[in-house]
Design an enzyme around this catalytic site. Structure first.
Site, PDB file in Angstrom:
ATOM      1  N   GLU A  38      -4.236   7.857  -4.710  1.00 11.20           N
ATOM      2  CA  GLU A  38      -4.553   7.244  -5.995  1.00 11.20           C
ATOM      3  C   GLU A  38      -5.893   7.761  -6.514  1.00 11.20           C
ATOM      4  O   GLU A  38      -6.853   7.818  -5.755  1.00 11.20           O
ATOM      5  CB  GLU A  38      -4.586   5.707  -5.848  1.00 11.20           C
ATOM      6  CG  GLU A  38      -3.229   5.135  -5.445  1.00 11.20           C
ATOM      7  CD  GLU A  38      -3.247   3.618  -5.279  1.00 11.20           C
ATOM      8  OE1 GLU A  38      -4.303   2.992  -5.549  1.00 11.20           O
ATOM      9  OE2 GLU A  38      -2.214   3.060  -4.901  1.00 11.20           O
TER      10      GLU A  38
ATOM     11  N   ARG B  44       0.855  -1.177   0.000  1.00  8.43           N
ATOM     12  CA  ARG B  44       0.000   0.000   0.000  1.00  8.43           C
ATOM     13  C   ARG B  44       0.898   1.236   0.000  1.00  8.43           C
ATOM     14  O   ARG B  44       1.946   1.264   0.645  1.00  8.43           O
ATOM     15  CB  ARG B  44      -0.926   0.027   1.223  1.00  8.43           C
ATOM     16  CG  ARG B  44      -2.074  -0.976   1.182  1.00  8.43           C
ATOM     17  CD  ARG B  44      -3.091  -0.593   0.111  1.00  8.43           C
ATOM     18  NE  ARG B  44      -4.289  -1.425   0.150  1.00  8.43           N
ATOM     19  CZ  ARG B  44      -4.460  -2.532  -0.546  1.00  8.43           C
ATOM     20  NH1 ARG B  44      -3.470  -2.959  -1.331  1.00  8.43           N
ATOM     21  NH2 ARG B  44      -5.589  -3.207  -0.470  1.00  8.43           N
TER      22      ARG B  44
ATOM     23  N   HIS C 214      -1.681   0.825 -10.004  1.00  9.34           N
ATOM     24  CA  HIS C 214      -2.262  -0.139  -9.060  1.00  9.34           C
ATOM     25  C   HIS C 214      -3.078  -1.202  -9.806  1.00  9.34           C
ATOM     26  O   HIS C 214      -4.206  -1.526  -9.442  1.00  9.34           O
ATOM     27  CB  HIS C 214      -3.153   0.575  -8.032  1.00  9.34           C
ATOM     28  CG  HIS C 214      -3.373  -0.246  -6.789  1.00  9.34           C
ATOM     29  ND1 HIS C 214      -3.788   0.303  -5.590  1.00  9.34           N
ATOM     30  CD2 HIS C 214      -3.245  -1.577  -6.541  1.00  9.34           C
ATOM     31  CE1 HIS C 214      -3.897  -0.647  -4.672  1.00  9.34           C
ATOM     32  NE2 HIS C 214      -3.587  -1.801  -5.243  1.00  9.34           N
TER      33      HIS C 214
END
Length: 378
Positions: free
Chosen positions: A319, A290, A338
């Site tokens: 993000e 993360r 991601h």
């Protein structure tokens, strides 16, 4: 938590975890057909209607649920659900899809006292943690989809390692310019991969790294006994938790993989101190855990001043990544949005794991796979 007599046979969790590859040939409802059910699974799906990845659970045309399982309601928010009806039917299983908020799950826990089991379709539960969840009774167990996404993230890890070892940007630049320039590359064999977070993703990466001939060292909260470490074919050394050992790992690793979950304890766990201790000959940092685990400002500075040779980043503090982030323009950064665990079927397979493996276990009173520590957050 339920007042029903069905809870006289309790479902317990063990240390067993699901892995997509390991269970590919055996994860099937048929393995439970001869076992007598001890309870009914009355399911509320915390998800937004129309998600095709939830078809094995929510399809109205061809139910794939095992005998003894009933889907009561589907809704992504508390306003979408009839809590009174769920209390009346004593809903005891909650299936949670990505996009559902921590507030929604907390409200369901508070509103449905008959809940016995919560399953998260994702591996990370940081977006679902709350005081309500962590303080819920031990009888309310939680599981996740750990093991569904490990192989592709391990493949990405080796891609990032190869990207810097063979200087792929230089190859692409020379090809674009028509420049026949020979140069020396680095050998992956014999290099050291340090893994911060030696769980399913870390072990999947270690397995590939060993196939390349790499040395693997890992940082773990709980260090196994020496004989267990010696018996692990994927890891050469294990260091205990703590900043001193984390710095040591950075100091001897050519590549550092972060595959930690995000918790209060891991927030900004990696930063300037670790980058100051990075191997002087060149260290590449790879993050598939993360973003907030890393001090992103310190990471940018270390990449700019050469304390880090490079970084392979699939996760970020914010993000989508801000358009003005310096990470976009750093030549020594491999950047992805991601999505390195995002295959065409990864979320569908996660739902299939719930329906085909853990749901029959719950109904038959067997130990659930992928138990989560609600207080620790993983």
């Amino acid at each position: 938590m339920s007042s029903s007599s069905e809870t006289t046979t309790t479902t317990t969790t063990t240390s067993r975890y699901w892995n997509r590859e390991a269970f590919a040939s055996s994860s099937s409802p048929s393995s439970f057909e001869e076992q007598a059910p001890v309870r009914e699974a009355r399911i509320v799906s915390l998800s937004f209607p129309g998600d095709p990845n939830n078809a094995p659970l929510e399809s109205e045309t061809s139910s794939q649920l095992p005998p003894g399982a009933r889907l009561l309601q589907v809704g992504g928010t508390l306003a979408d659900l009839d809590l009174e009806a769920l209390r009346k039917e004593q809903a005891n299983v909650a299936f949670v899809s990505p996009g559902v908020t921590r507030e929604t799950l907390a409200g369901l826990i508070e509103g449905i006292p008959s809940l016995e089991w919560i399953h998260c379709r994702s591996a990370g539960i940081d977006v679902l943690t709350s005081e309500t969840l962590s303080n819920s009774p031990d009888e309310l167990v939680m599981t996740n989809a750990k093991g569904a996404f490990s192989s592709t993230l391990a493949e990405y890890t080796m891609l990032a390692i190869s990207y810097f070892a063979k200087d792929l940007p230089r190859l692409l630049r020379n090809k674009r310019e028509g420049n026949w320039e020979k140069y020396s590359v680095l050998e992956i064999r014999g290099a050291t991969l340090g893994i911060v977070g030696y769980g399913d993703i870390g072990r999947a990466a270690a397995r590939l790294a060993k196939a390349y001939g790499m040395r693997v060292v890992a940082l773990r909260r709980n260090v196994p006994a020496p004989e267990a470490i010696a018996a692990d074919p994927l890891c050469d050394a294990v260091y205990g938790d703590g900043s001193e050992n984390l710095n040591r790992l950075f100091g001897e690793s050519d590549y550092v993989l972060c595959s930690l979950p995000l918790t209060e304890a891991t927030h900004k766990m990696i930063g300037k101190d670790q980058f100051d201790h990075a191997k002087k000959e060149g260290c590449v940092f790879i993050n598939v855990g993360r973003g907030p685990i890393v001090d992103e400002e310190a990471l940018v500075e270390a990449l700019k001043d050469g304390r880090l040779k490079g970084a392979g980043l699939d996760v970020f503090t914010k993000e989508p990544l801000d358009e003005d982030s310096e990470l976009w323009n750093l030549d020594n950064v491999l950047l992805s949005p991601h999505n390195m665990d995002q295959t065409a079927t990864f979320m569908l397979e996660s739902t299939q794991f719930f329906v085909n493996e853990n749901l029959p276990r719950f109904i038959c009173g067997q130990a659930l796979l992928n138990p989560v520590d609600k207080k620790a957050g993983y």
